[in-house]
Design an enzyme around this catalytic site. Structure first.
Site, PDB file in Angstrom:
ATOM      1  N   VAL A  62      43.305  34.372  40.705  1.00  0.00           N
ATOM      2  CA  VAL A  62      42.969  32.949  40.704  1.00  0.00           C
ATOM      3  C   VAL A  62      43.129  32.417  42.122  1.00  0.00           C
ATOM      4  O   VAL A  62      43.845  32.997  42.935  1.00  0.00           O
ATOM      5  CB  VAL A  62      43.840  32.150  39.715  1.00  0.00           C
ATOM      6  CG1 VAL A  62      43.430  32.447  38.282  1.00  0.00           C
ATOM      7  CG2 VAL A  62      45.318  32.451  39.917  1.00  0.00           C
ATOM      8  N   GLU A  63      42.439  31.294  42.370  1.00  0.00           N
ATOM      9  CA  GLU A  63      42.345  30.767  43.730  1.00  0.00           C
ATOM     10  C   GLU A  63      43.670  30.582  44.449  1.00  0.00           C
ATOM     11  O   GLU A  63      43.777  30.771  45.650  1.00  0.00           O
ATOM     12  CB  GLU A  63      41.691  29.389  43.686  1.00  0.00           C
ATOM     13  CG  GLU A  63      40.222  29.397  43.501  1.00  0.00           C
ATOM     14  CD  GLU A  63      39.762  27.963  43.392  1.00  0.00           C
ATOM     15  OE1 GLU A  63      39.724  27.299  44.421  1.00  0.00           O
ATOM     16  OE2 GLU A  63      39.499  27.514  42.261  1.00  0.00           O
ATOM     17  N   GLU A  64      44.692  30.146  43.706  1.00  0.00           N
ATOM     18  CA  GLU A  64      45.953  29.833  44.375  1.00  0.00           C
ATOM     19  C   GLU A  64      46.760  31.087  44.674  1.00  0.00           C
ATOM     20  O   GLU A  64      47.884  30.986  45.157  1.00  0.00           O
ATOM     21  CB  GLU A  64      46.749  28.809  43.575  1.00  0.00           C
ATOM     22  CG  GLU A  64      47.307  29.307  42.243  1.00  0.00           C
ATOM     23  CD  GLU A  64      46.375  29.104  41.059  1.00  0.00           C
ATOM     24  OE1 GLU A  64      45.143  29.104  41.253  1.00  0.00           O
ATOM     25  OE2 GLU A  64      46.873  28.953  39.917  1.00  0.00           O
TER      26      GLU A  64
END
Lengths: 286, 323
Positions: A62-64
């Site tokens: 995921v992006e984070e």
């Protein structure tokens, strides 16, 4: 369990358009591939449903910056970045790190949602109506969709089967599909070669793209959907596969997992258009 | 290098030498005690017109107590880097603090829509990754970096990116300008008085941001001994010399969560969402910000020990963060 998945009438199932789309995507998740999933919400729900039911080893980022987590179910209502969402990852890194994983070609699939999509799989998540400087309704922006749709080998895009979603011309192209559809269009603007949209998934249908013309092609229909019904909910006419695949209906088990474990309380998935189908045939009931 | 296309978006001009000169003249090299109050930190280090970046968002480990202090001090004309944000941009816009936003992703409800329609707010398009990458470029001390996305889209057109011919391969590649923010706000789990800060969990871009920002304010759940930092150096996310101020802020991400410590207060977001829809954000800000002298007073009078205990209780995971 928050509510029974079985509808009032014996042998029927009731679910929302979002739940149907989540199930359709979950059916095509491949355990031996890596996925880059945009933020929290329906795209992540689809991956988690597959992971929970039949592909426990599937890896995703995921992006984070969480790499290959094994979330704890039930997930919290605010799942974005939560400890239960990132539980037992193999690494906790950063946005630049996971974006680099995609830039290097490690991400087989990007999994995203779109507000509007055109026949070449370009999509909008920025504004609807008016002009850029004077939008009628401003939305959140591309988020991580631009880097995901540019850099993953194949992009899976979910949206709703509505005429205002499948448009001739986007109000704004936030993220790239095959651009103008000409050969090498993506490479000419610096995107990695051999990448692009692969499937567009709605509650009623699944689409692919022509290898030559890059136009969207209808390849599958949900049990309850008809060709005419799907085409009526598109501004442009897609190519149509010679043989249309008959997609599976959501199962009671899948709906129970979505409602009890992935989106408890139906914060995201209970809103939308409800439908009731015969559990055995997937045809509309009532 | 041949430039083939340029986005028309305004961007903060990258100035690596200007940044170096600022570091030479202003950044503290010594191990000194940097602990000050939020009031002092924002008053000293956030100026009207500053470009402000922050890590995470008001849902997760965001510097929420510093957002409220910025609003309380009525800072104006800020330019925000909205990468991976949430209702925090709306909050700061409702507070009258913001004139420009570099957009990656933000919650865009009535507050943002009204401000854009009335011309009070200028948006510039990037993406979450592009903004994090611009901070990476800044953290490397260079004027720009090449990357493999943005090209071909309207996002590119409304950004400050450029499409060029790569002098090494002859192929096309996008360039984005390095970002050197005036201010970085980072909320962390632990920090010593010198500014050695520990973020536990996935982090978006706290280190890159702290490296390339002129003024860095750390707010921390806990202040730990410098000896503890040195016993486990691998746990340090941000070394001290990047940091200007350390603010002790337990529950500093309220109403968001700090993973490993406390869960989020969903009721509070519903209150803000309702205030947005009903055009009553002034009342919301009066209640939660302006009528309160500090974060501590807000926790005591508006949140209450019972709610804080519930938030602590709702976080069931410590593994990976503290264990």
């Amino acid at each position: 369990m928050s509510e029974p998945a079985v509808g009032k009438a014996e042998g029927t199932l009731s679910f929302t358009d979002i739940e149907a789309t989540i199930c359709h995507i979950a059916h095509i998740i491949e355990e031996d591939k890596l996925y880059f999933v945009q933020m929290a919400g329906a795209p992540l729900f689809a991956l988690l449903l597959a992971k929970r039911l039949r592909a426990p080893g599937v890896g995703y980022v995921v992006e984070e910056g969480a790499v290959a987590p094994n979330p704890i179910f039930p997930l919290p209502r605010m799942m974005l970045g939560a400890s239960r969402s990132h539980y037992r990852a193999v690494a906790w890194t950063s946005m630049n790190m996971v974006d680099a994983h995609a830039a290097l070609g490690f991400m087989d699939y990007g999994l995203l949602a779109a507000l509007q999509i055109d026949q070449f799989g370009n999509f909008n998540s920025t504004f609807i109506g008016g002009t850029y400087d004077h939008p009628e309704r401003r939305f959140g922006g591309p988020g991580g969709a631009n880097e995901i749709a540019s850099q993953c080998w194949r992009t899976l895009i979910m949206t709703k089967q509505q005429k205002r979603k499948f448009v001739h011309k986007l109000d704004f192209m936030s993220s790239p599909g095959y651009l103008d559809g000409t050969p090498g269009a993506r490479e000419r603007v610096g995107l990695p070669s051999g990448t692009g949209p692969y499937r567009v998934i709605t509650e009623d249908a699944m689409f692919g793209f022509d290898d030559e013309t890059r136009q969207m092609r209808l390849i599958g229909l949900a049990p309850w959907a008809t060709l005419e019904g799907v085409l009526a909910e598109m501004e442009f006419e897609p190519l149509i596969a010679d043989k249309l695949e008959r997609m599976k209906a959501p199962s009671e088990e899948e709906l129970n997992i979505i409602r009890a474990e992935i989106d408890p309380g139906g914060f995201s998935t209970s809103r939308g258009k409800w439908m009731t189908v015969d559990a055995a045939t997937g045809l509309r009931a009532g | 290098m041949t430039v083939i296309a340029s986005g028309k978006g305004e961007f903060l001009p990258p100035d690596p030498d200007g940044f170096r000169a600022y570091v030479r003249d202003h950044k503290e090299r010594r191990l000194v005690n940097k602990v000050i109050t939020a009031q002092e930190a924002v008053s000293r280090y956030v100026s009207d017109g500053d470009y402000v970046a922050y890590d995470q968002n008001i849902a997760v480990r965001g510097p929420a107590s510093l957002f409220r202090e910025i609003i309380r001090q009525r800072k104006r004309d800020l330019w925000l880097a909205a990468k991976f944000t949430w209702t925090d941009v709306s909050l700061l816009v409702a507070g009258g603090c913001v004139s420009r936003v570099d957009v990656g992703w933000m919650e865009s409800g009535p507050v943002i829509n009204r401000a854009v329609k009335e011309g009070r707010l200028k948006l510039i398009e990037w993406s979450n990754g592009a903004l994090a990458y611009r901070l990476l470029a800044g953290s490397l001390g260079v004027p720009y970096l090449p990357m493999r996305y943005l090209g071909g889209t309207d996002t590119f057109e409304q950004s400050g990116a450029k499409l060029t011919e790569d002098p090494y391969t002859g192929r096309r590649v996008c360039l984005v300008p390095a970002l050197y923010p005036d201010v970085a706000l980072v909320h962390v789990h632990q920090c010593d008085v010198h500014g050695n800060a520990r973020v536990f969990g996935a982090g978006v871009s706290p280190l890159e941001m702290a490296m390339c920002s002129k003024k860095v304010i750390i707010s921390t759940e806990e202040i730990i001994e410098p000896e503890e930092i040195r016993r486990q150096p691998q746990r340090t996310t941000i070394p001290y010399y990047f940091v200007d101020a350390v603010v002790h802020a337990p529950f500093g991400s309220y109403p968001g969560s700090t993973p490993g410590l406390y869960g989020a207060d969903l009721e509070h977001w519903l209150e803000f969402a309702a205030a947005q829809v009903q055009n009553k954000t002034d009342e919301y800000l009066e209640k939660w910000v302006h009528s309160m002298a500090s974060h501590e007073e807000m926790l005591e009078k508006r949140v209450g020990e019972q709610k804080l205990a519930m938030m602590r209780q709702s976080e069931t995971v410590r593994e990976g963060y503290y264990e």
